[in-house]
Structures are given as C-alpha cells and as structure tokens.
Design an enzyme around this catalytic site. Structure first.
Site, PDB file in Angstrom:
ATOM      1  N   ARG A  65       5.526 -13.141   9.521  1.00 44.49           N
ATOM      2  CA  ARG A  65       6.139 -11.862   9.191  1.00 44.49           C
ATOM      3  C   ARG A  65       7.491 -11.757   9.866  1.00 44.49           C
ATOM      4  O   ARG A  65       7.794 -12.478  10.818  1.00 44.49           O
ATOM      5  CB  ARG A  65       5.232 -10.705   9.571  1.00 44.49           C
ATOM      6  CG  ARG A  65       5.027 -10.507  11.059  1.00 44.49           C
ATOM      7  CD  ARG A  65       3.923  -9.487  11.366  1.00 44.49           C
ATOM      8  NE  ARG A  65       4.192  -8.163  10.862  1.00 44.49           N
ATOM      9  CZ  ARG A  65       3.442  -7.535   9.948  1.00 44.49           C
ATOM     10  NH1 ARG A  65       2.392  -8.097   9.436  1.00 44.49           N
ATOM     11  NH2 ARG A  65       3.739  -6.324   9.561  1.00 44.49           N
ATOM     12  N   LYS A 105       4.303   0.814   9.580  1.00 45.00           N
ATOM     13  CA  LYS A 105       4.469   2.064   8.821  1.00 45.00           C
ATOM     14  C   LYS A 105       3.903   3.250   9.584  1.00 45.00           C
ATOM     15  O   LYS A 105       4.425   4.353   9.484  1.00 45.00           O
ATOM     16  CB  LYS A 105       3.782   1.943   7.460  1.00 45.00           C
ATOM     17  CG  LYS A 105       4.677   1.273   6.423  1.00 45.00           C
ATOM     18  CD  LYS A 105       4.062   1.295   5.056  1.00 45.00           C
ATOM     19  CE  LYS A 105       3.087   0.170   4.885  1.00 45.00           C
ATOM     20  NZ  LYS A 105       2.546   0.041   3.533  1.00 45.00           N
ATOM     21  N   GLU A 108       0.876  -1.159   0.000  1.00 41.42           N
ATOM     22  CA  GLU A 108       0.000   0.000   0.000  1.00 41.42           C
ATOM     23  C   GLU A 108       0.924   1.222   0.000  1.00 41.42           C
ATOM     24  O   GLU A 108       1.815   1.320   0.852  1.00 41.42           O
ATOM     25  CB  GLU A 108      -0.889  -0.001   1.253  1.00 41.42           C
ATOM     26  CG  GLU A 108      -1.837   1.172   1.223  1.00 41.42           C
ATOM     27  CD  GLU A 108      -2.775   1.257   2.418  1.00 41.42           C
ATOM     28  OE1 GLU A 108      -2.768   0.357   3.262  1.00 41.42           O
ATOM     29  OE2 GLU A 108      -3.501   2.262   2.481  1.00 41.42           O
TER      30      GLU A 108
HETATM   31  P1  ATP Z   1       2.722  -2.207   8.035  1.00 44.13           P
HETATM   32  O1  ATP Z   1       1.993  -3.065   9.015  1.00 44.13           O
HETATM   33  O2  ATP Z   1       4.151  -2.021   8.316  1.00 44.13           O
HETATM   34  O3  ATP Z   1       2.028  -0.931   7.717  1.00 44.13           O
HETATM   35  P2  ATP Z   1       1.547  -3.506   5.840  1.00 44.13           P
HETATM   36  O4  ATP Z   1       1.398  -4.960   5.908  1.00 44.13           O
HETATM   37  O5  ATP Z   1       0.342  -2.688   6.087  1.00 44.13           O
HETATM   38  O6  ATP Z   1       2.769  -3.077   6.733  1.00 44.13           O
HETATM   39  P3  ATP Z   1       1.686  -3.387   3.040  1.00 44.13           P
HETATM   40  O7  ATP Z   1       2.146  -2.268   2.202  1.00 44.13           O
HETATM   41  O8  ATP Z   1       0.253  -3.738   3.044  1.00 44.13           O
HETATM   42  O9  ATP Z   1       2.159  -3.057   4.499  1.00 44.13           O
HETATM   43  O10 ATP Z   1       2.570  -4.689   2.779  1.00 44.13           O
HETATM   44  C1  ATP Z   1       2.905  -5.179   1.514  1.00 44.13           C
HETATM   45  C2  ATP Z   1       3.275  -6.626   1.646  1.00 44.13           C
HETATM   46  O11 ATP Z   1       4.387  -6.776   2.516  1.00 44.13           O
HETATM   47  C3  ATP Z   1       2.145  -7.425   2.234  1.00 44.13           C
HETATM   48  O12 ATP Z   1       2.008  -8.615   1.475  1.00 44.13           O
HETATM   49  C4  ATP Z   1       2.574  -7.707   3.631  1.00 44.13           C
HETATM   50  O13 ATP Z   1       2.053  -8.917   4.106  1.00 44.13           O
HETATM   51  C5  ATP Z   1       4.100  -7.737   3.514  1.00 44.13           C
HETATM   52  N1  ATP Z   1       4.725  -7.367   4.772  1.00 44.13           N
HETATM   53  C6  ATP Z   1       4.523  -6.251   5.501  1.00 44.13           C
HETATM   54  N2  ATP Z   1       5.224  -6.273   6.634  1.00 44.13           N
HETATM   55  C7  ATP Z   1       5.918  -7.442   6.638  1.00 44.13           C
HETATM   56  C8  ATP Z   1       6.829  -8.063   7.545  1.00 44.13           C
HETATM   57  N3  ATP Z   1       7.176  -7.492   8.693  1.00 44.13           N
HETATM   58  N4  ATP Z   1       7.337  -9.265   7.215  1.00 44.13           N
HETATM   59  C9  ATP Z   1       6.995  -9.857   6.056  1.00 44.13           C
HETATM   60  N5  ATP Z   1       6.141  -9.338   5.162  1.00 44.13           N
HETATM   61  C10 ATP Z   1       5.605  -8.144   5.438  1.00 44.13           C
HETATM   62 MG    MG Z   2      -1.389  -3.435   4.762  1.00 42.35          MG
END
Ligand code: ATP
Ligand code: MG
Length: 563
Positions: free
Chosen positions: A263, A273, A36
């Site tokens: 994760r 984020k 995102e």
């Molecule tokens: P955050 O919780 O940090 O805001 P998010 O999951 O909302 O992260 P996205 O931009 O939606 O962020 O993530 C893009 C991809 O990266 C998704 O498929 C998510 O599952 C993966 N991802 C995010 N954080 C991690 C992590 N700590 N370890 C592995 N994969 C991750």
């Molecule tokens: Mg997300």
C-alpha cells in the site's frame, strides 16, 4: 531474441510479469477497483486506481468500478457520488458500475450451498467468544459447540437469520474449515452477521450481511475478474479467498487470482478513512475536500492536476515491500506539471509601498511579461506600471549583507519586466516601522526596449504590482497538516490529533496584477517567485480566494540531486 525477452521481463514490475504469463491462458484481463463507500478516496486509493485501470488498459482488458457496499452502517450515497467523481477526474473510465449489494441473493444461495456441503454452520457464540476460542498462531483454536449442527438445522437457522428472527450478534454463519490451521483466517471465519440496519441501496430488504472475505472473492467471480489486486495485509487472507472459490466454482472453471501489492504510505499525513472522518467530524479541517487533506478531492481543490497524481503513482511504482513515501515527491510531481502549464502572474503577499519620485505623477504605461516561459507559443501579457508600486516586504532590507541581491538603501534592483530602480530613502512611522520607500527609476532601463541601457545587468530582479491597478484577493497558504512524519506512531506516542500543525493554514491577502480579472474557480497560475496557486470554490465576485498549491522551492529535486 531470447536476450530481448529477458530484458523486457526485467523491466516489468511483478504484476506485469504475472499478467504477461497469464495472457497465455486468459483471453483478456479484467480488473476492478473496489472501494467501500464509507468515505472519500485518498491518495492511497489513487495508487490502486492507477494500477487496476492501468493494467486493464495496458493489456487490452477492462476495469470495473465496484462498490464494496456490504456494511450498511457507514456507507452513504454521498460517498458513492464522490468516489465516481474522483475516479473520473483522475482520467479513468470504468467498464461497468457495480455494487456488491446487487449480489446479495446470489451470495445467500452460495452460503446455503456451503451449508448443504457441510462447510458452513450457524454459531451462537458471541463475537468475543469466537475471538477467544480462535487461539493464537501457536495455540490451536477450540471448536465451537455449534459446529456439528445438522445441515437441516443450519439451513433452517440461516433462513431465520435472514427473516429477522434474531437480534444483532445473536448468531452468525461461519465457514467450517479448520480450527487448528496455522493460518488464523482459516479457523472457521465468520461469513455472515446480523445487522438490523438500513442499507443505502437495498433498504430494509436484508438484515444479514456477508463479511468481506466471503463477499469479495465471490463478487470477483460473478464479474469474471481475472486479477483481483489488493494491498499486502490481505496476503494472509488469500488461502481463504481461494477456499471459498473452490467451494462454489465448477471443477475446471476459471476463478480470479488474488495478488497483493504494497500500500502507499505517505509521511506527514494519515490515510485511514476512519481517521480522515474523525478530522472532518471533529472539525479539525473544514471538510473532506479541505485542501490540507490527502483526499483526491482535497488535492483537487488544492490545485493538483490529475496528471500530477498519475505521475506520482507511476514514480512510486508497484512493489511487494511496504515503505513510506516522502510527501516531497508528491509536491515535486505537481510542480513539474504546473511549471509546464501555468501562466505567470505577479502578486505581492506582504506589501511594502514604493514611490518612484522621478516618475511623472498621474501617468502610467504598460510593460510586457511572458505568460509562460516554458511554452514558446504563450502570448505576452500587458502589465500596468506607474509611480506607486508594491513590492514584497521581504525583498527589502535596511541593513543588508553584501550577498543580499534585492533592494537596500543605495542599491539597485530590476523590477521584473520593467525598470531598474534605486532606493534613495526609507520612510518610517513614529514607532520606527518602515512604511514606504522612495526610489528613483532609470528611464532608459526598460526591459525589452532594445537600448544598451535596457540590457544593463543588476544582481537582483523582484516582482511588484502597480497600486492603482492591483486586485486585492484572499490567499490561503497551506502547510502540512501534521507536524511529525508519522502522526499515528510518533516517538512520544500521543494521540494523532495532538500532532496537528497549528500553522497548517494561514489566511492572508495579496495584491495581484490585473491580468487575473475574470478568472474562474479552478484557474491555476504561478505567482512569480512565490508558488503555484489556484482559485478556490469559496471565491465570490468581490473576493477571489487563492489556494497555494505548493511553493516554488523543490526540496525533492534538491535531495535527489545530492544522491
Ligand atoms: P482505509 O484503510 O483507508 O479505510 P480501505 O482499504 O478500507 O482504506 P477501501 O475502500 O476498501 O478502503 O479500498 C479500496 C481499494 O483501495 C482496495 O483495493 C484497497 O486495497 C485499496 N487501497 C486502500 N488504501 C490504499 C493505499 N494506501 N495504497 C494502495 N491501495 C489502497
Ligand atoms: Mg476496506
């Protein structure tokens, strides 16, 4: 043969095993990395990137970069550009650059299809009321009073939602599934909500936006994704992911498979984020790419290489169990990579002046240093040597214990690549501070000169620079941003900001051997005996700025030797 294939299977992680099974029925695998664009990528995302691109590459498929831009409020083009830069820098090539917002029309049509099938309805309850009526895992939810609206009414209301007749939150579209399901996500989840907000790509065209659960699987379906990998917290969403696809796919049509992996969690930092944004907005750090941030851009600026991050990701592996990785492993990976590739340079961070009283005044000579002992092909570098030098203050001790193998009154030490010197006299100011050492050098002891004396062994070797030739630079020494392992959940339960390490950045100056003249932003080297450093973009012609990527001491290697 059978045994071999069992062996082979055992060595695969669970996602590889799944794909190898699926390859029997799928022509090829297609994955996507779906960020995102509401912030910069962090090291956790790197794990997801390595997995999605890695699997596609390993099994001869491809991976899309898909921006999951279904929530206009915090998304910007700046983030889109930063994400693209980071994925490329990590060394991956996407097949297509795609945006979920480009599917809004199709998603709308599918939502209408669900309404037509009696599987979705417009609900006028507020978000809070919906949450309350949902029940708990053990108490069934209550049906919405709007649940049994007719198809015609729902179609009409949903169209009016799209046309902007209603205010934010006035109504939403919900899937009609089962308010008594043991899985809370199946209790009539929200599919669309109203947001009168400007979208960075679709502008003001839309005022209704699909929720993640509806948009994600359908976007995967549109792109022909074979495997949709996400983190474990989505495991409970999987039935919903599959339910939506069942409603829209033709019978027998292949749909994507959602599978979940653990994760990446890292100690001494935060990775959400939202929290990272807070650190930036409240100026606890300079920017998203502040070298103390766990962002890819921060690590890049800190001096990390793409290889080191990919290796880290490989070492962490793919599993179904959550755990916290020690940041020392990440540091170990960058050391390993930089050790192999970095030129060596001498730099003094905490200078103490040394005068070689028996070295001729106004003369100098060159000594020769190895550029990189790990690289047989590396050329030697010439280093000016003269009567007045700086050594590291910590390499001298006035009342030294026996085991102190560096410089002390009456003791000898070798100046790296140069001569053996002996401390004859310690000069102090009126306050008793040591300001200068008077030493003598052994003219026959020059390193590499081939004489017997040049091979004379003394216990210690220290680094130095010639004062007249040294280049003064700024040096930024970084430490962990947080002083506790888990700032979001520390034992005494304070706000994470209270655990920021006040010494996470120390700015100082260094005197560096002249070989660094002319280096550019991003240049990486090892300051001998001190650590790995790289040139920061803040550098100017007059003031080179070095970031310390990591010190030389490897806590991880020590720890794993002990095991
Ligand atoms: P955050 O919780 O940090 O805001 P998010 O999951 O909302 O992260 P996205 O931009 O939606 O962020 O993530 C893009 C991809 O990266 C998704 O498929 C998510 O599952 C993966 N991802 C995010 N954080 C991690 C992590 N700590 N370890 C592995 N994969 C991750
Ligand atoms: Mg997300």
């Amino acid at each position: 043969m059978a045994e071999n294939s069992t062996e082979h299977k055992k060595s695969l992680h669970f996602i590889e095993q799944l794909i190898e099974e699926d390859l029997k029925i799928y022509p090829h695998i297609v994955t996507r990395f779906p960020p995102e664009p509401n912030g910069y990528l962090h090291i956790g995302h790197a794990k997801s990137i390595c997995l999605n691109f890695g699997m596609a590459e390993q099994y001869g498929g491809y991976c899309n970069l898909r921006f999951d831009d279904t929530n206009p409020i915090r998304e910007t083009i700046e983030y889109v550009e930063a994400i693209k830069k980071d994925v490329e820098w990590l060394g991956f090539e996407w097949e297509n650059e795609l945006y979920a917002s480009e599917y809004f029309e199709q998603l709308y049509e599918w939502a209408v299809l669900l309404i037509t099938k009696g599987k979705a309805y417009v609900c006028n309850m507020s978000v809070d009321e919906i949450a309350e009526s949902r029940g708990t895992p053990t108490i069934p939810g209550k049906e919405s009073p709007y649940r049994n609206r007719s198809v015609e009414e729902n179609i009409d209301l949903f169209a009016r939602m799209r046309q902007g007749e209603f205010a934010d939150g006035e109504c939403m579209l919900r899937a009609k599934i089962d308010m008594t399901s043991p899985n809370m996500h199946m209790r009539d989840p929200i599919m669309y909500r109203i947001r009168h907000a400007h979208h960075h790509r679709t502008g003001d065209k839309w005022c209704i936006y699909p929720m993640y659960d509806f948009a994600h699987g359908e976007s995967d379906f549109i792109e022909g994704i074979s495997h949709s990998f996400c983190t474990l917290e989505f495991e409970v969403h999987r039935p919903l992911y599959e339910w939506f696809l069942e409603q829209i796919a033709e019978p027998g049509q292949r749909v994507p498979k959602q599978r979940e992996f653990a994760r990446l969690n890292l100690n001494y930092t935060v990775m959400s984020k939202r929290k990272l944004l807070q650190l930036v907005e409240e100026k606890h750090v300079q920017s998203w790419d502040d070298p103390r941030m766990p962002t890819i851009s921060g690590l890049r600026r800190r001096g990390y290489t793409p290889e080191s991050i990919r290796n880290f990701s490989a070492k962490v592996g793919v599993s179904k169990r959550e755990n916290v990785i020690d940041v020392a492993l990440l540091e170990h990976c960058v050391r390993e990579d930089l050790n192999a590739a970095s030129p060596r340079i001498m730099a003094v961070l905490n200078p103490l002046k040394v005068v070689l009283t028996n070295y001729p005044e106004n003369e100098s000579e060159l000594v020769y240093g190895i550029s990189n002992p790990e690289d047989e092909q590396s050329e030697k570098r010439a280093i000016p040597f003269s009567r007045e030098l700086y050594i590291e203050h910590t390499d001298f001790m006035e009342d030294a214990p026996k085991k102190f193998f560096r410089l002390a009154p009456g003791r000898e030490v070798r100046l790296k690549y140069g001569y053996i010197i002996k401390c004859e006299d310690v000069i102090k100011d009126d306050a008793g501070n040591i300001i200068e050492l008077h030493c003598t050098y052994d003219p026959k002891s020059k390193s590499g000169s081939g004489t017997e004396e040049s091979k004379r062994k003394v216990k210690g070797t220290i680094h130095w620079v010639s004062i007249a030739d040294a280049i003064e630079t700024e040096v930024r020494l970084y430490d962990r941003l947080f002083s506790v392992e888990n700032p979001l959940n520390a034992e005494d339960g304070k706000d994470f900001l209270e655990y920021i390490n006040p010494d996470s950045l120390q700015i100082t100056r260094a005197l560096v051997e002249p070989s660094i003249k002319g280096v550019e932003v991003g240049y990486k080297c090892q300051f001998e005996r001190t650590g790995y450093f790289c040139v920061d973009p803040d550098s100017t012609q007059e003031n080179l700025v070095f970031n310390r990527t990591v010190s030389l001491r490897d806590a991880w290697a020590k720890q794993s030797q002990k095991k």
